[in-house]
Design an enzyme around this catalytic site. Structure first.
Site, PDB file in Angstrom:
ATOM      1  N   TYR A 110       0.837  -1.204   0.000  1.00 58.60           N
ATOM      2  CA  TYR A 110       0.000   0.000   0.000  1.00 58.60           C
ATOM      3  C   TYR A 110       0.869   1.249   0.000  1.00 58.60           C
ATOM      4  O   TYR A 110       2.051   1.219   0.374  1.00 58.60           O
ATOM      5  CB  TYR A 110      -0.943   0.009   1.212  1.00 58.60           C
ATOM      6  N   CYS A 111       0.277   2.367  -0.440  1.00 56.10           N
ATOM      7  CA  CYS A 111       0.955   3.667  -0.414  1.00 56.10           C
ATOM      8  C   CYS A 111      -0.115   4.750  -0.271  1.00 56.10           C
ATOM      9  O   CYS A 111      -1.282   4.446  -0.042  1.00 56.10           O
ATOM     10  CB  CYS A 111       1.804   3.864  -1.669  1.00 56.10           C
ATOM     11  N   THR A 112       0.267   6.001  -0.409  1.00 59.36           N
ATOM     12  CA  THR A 112      -0.640   7.114  -0.116  1.00 59.36           C
ATOM     13  C   THR A 112      -1.893   7.108  -0.986  1.00 59.36           C
ATOM     14  O   THR A 112      -3.013   7.063  -0.493  1.00 59.36           O
ATOM     15  CB  THR A 112       0.102   8.452  -0.278  1.00 59.36           C
TER      16      THR A 112
END
EC number: 1.14.-.-
Length: 319
Positions: A177-179
């Site tokens: 996951y990321c922003t």
């Protein structure tokens, strides 16, 4: 109701002439009185812009009228003011840089998309590795519960970290996951080309998970780091917590500052009191560095006294 909005978005799509596109897009953004940072490349667009509700809505309509971006998803945050000081649109080789010898095209290979509710199930699965694809300082102020923290300060360091830890990750189910999702599009694709078979990603990133009516940001601890003047925003609507720790004394903290030595510029979490006590510097070497932007405004006497208060002294050549 807030007067401003912040838009976070990206789209992998072909832009034949990024340089010309960037110039024309900058002019359009300025005409709408937007501020922000947009990167464009032949592989697509990656941006965050702020403006009045009217201006940002106009921008979304403007983008929807271009067939390349007609289905682009915007993550929208309410704001009290602009989140940037200026407007930049810059052509780049990549819209998010992994600096690979052989680039990965997310339109051809990327991890399986997990919607927020599916991602929450993965968080609760002990057999799944939840891998944070962001930088260490982003993780330190907030992250999903149980996620792995790669020891990296830049996204392009992530493939190297994976190779160094390949044994621990081999044959595992990996969910990353990321922003907002853009880094995971490319990173999850790279994982698949690097020999990891079971790779998924949080569709729309943390920002989407936090606004989802079903998940409401649950199982997220801390705040989400953002690359604008807000620095961090809340995600967990159910049971928010603070996970950030003050760099100097380890107490709970969600306030980032930059080390006053411009040659360091390290981001550290620090209270107002500790920022003053430690002269907005992450180390003794940075405190006594001749280019320090904080100490240059202090008299030699005050500088000496402030150092003595934390059991430090000026180097002999400065005294």
């Amino acid at each position: 109701m807030s007067d401003y909005q912040v838009l976070l978005y990206y789209k992998y799509t072909t832009i034949d002439d990024p340089e010309t596109f960037a110039k024309e897009h900058l002019a359009a953004c300025k005409e709408m009185e937007l501020k922000g940072r947009i990167l464009v490349a032949t592989e697509g667009i990656n941006g965050t812009v702020s403006g009045t509700v009217e201006a940002t809505n106009k921008y979304m309509d403007y983008m929807a009228n271009d067939a390349r971006f007609a289905d682009m998803v915007f993550k929208i945050d309410a704001a009290d003011a602009h989140a940037f000081k200026k407007m930049h649109v810059r052509p780049r080789a990549e819209i998010v840089s992994l600096s690979l010898e052989e680039d990965v095209n997310p339109l051809e290979v990327t991890g399986t998309y997990l919607e927020p509710s599916e991602f929450r199930e993965a968080l609760l699965d002990e057999d799944t590795v939840i891998l944070d694809a962001r930088n260490d300082y982003e993780f330190d102020i907030g992250h999903f519960r149980g996620a792995v923290r790669p020891d990296i300060q830049n996204f392009r360091e992530l493939p190297g970290w994976i190779e160094d830890n390949r044994e621990q990750l081999a044959d595992k189910k990996i969910v990353t996951y990321c922003t907002g999702g853009i880094r995971c599009e490319k990173f999850s694709g790279w994982l698949k080309t690097a020999g990891f078979d079971d790779v998924s990603q949080l569709h729309g990133g943390i920002a989407t998970y936090g606004k989802n009516e079903e998940t409401k940001g649950e199982l997220w601890d801390g705040q989400m780091y953002v690359f604008d003047e807000r620095i961090a925003v809340p995600i967990n609507q159910v049971n928010p917590t603070i996970v950030g720790k003050d760099y100097f004394d380890g107490t709970p903290c969600e306030r980032y500052i930059n080390c006053a030595n411009p040659y360091c510029n390290k981001q550290i979490l620090a209270s107002v009191e500790n920022e003053k006590k430690y002269l907005r510097s992450c180390s003794h070497d940075c405190r006594v560095h001749p280019a320090n932007l904080y100490t240059k405004n202090l008299s030699k006497e005050e500088f000496t006294e402030r150092l003595q208060a934390i059991d430090e002294t000026l180097p002999e050549m400065v005294q």
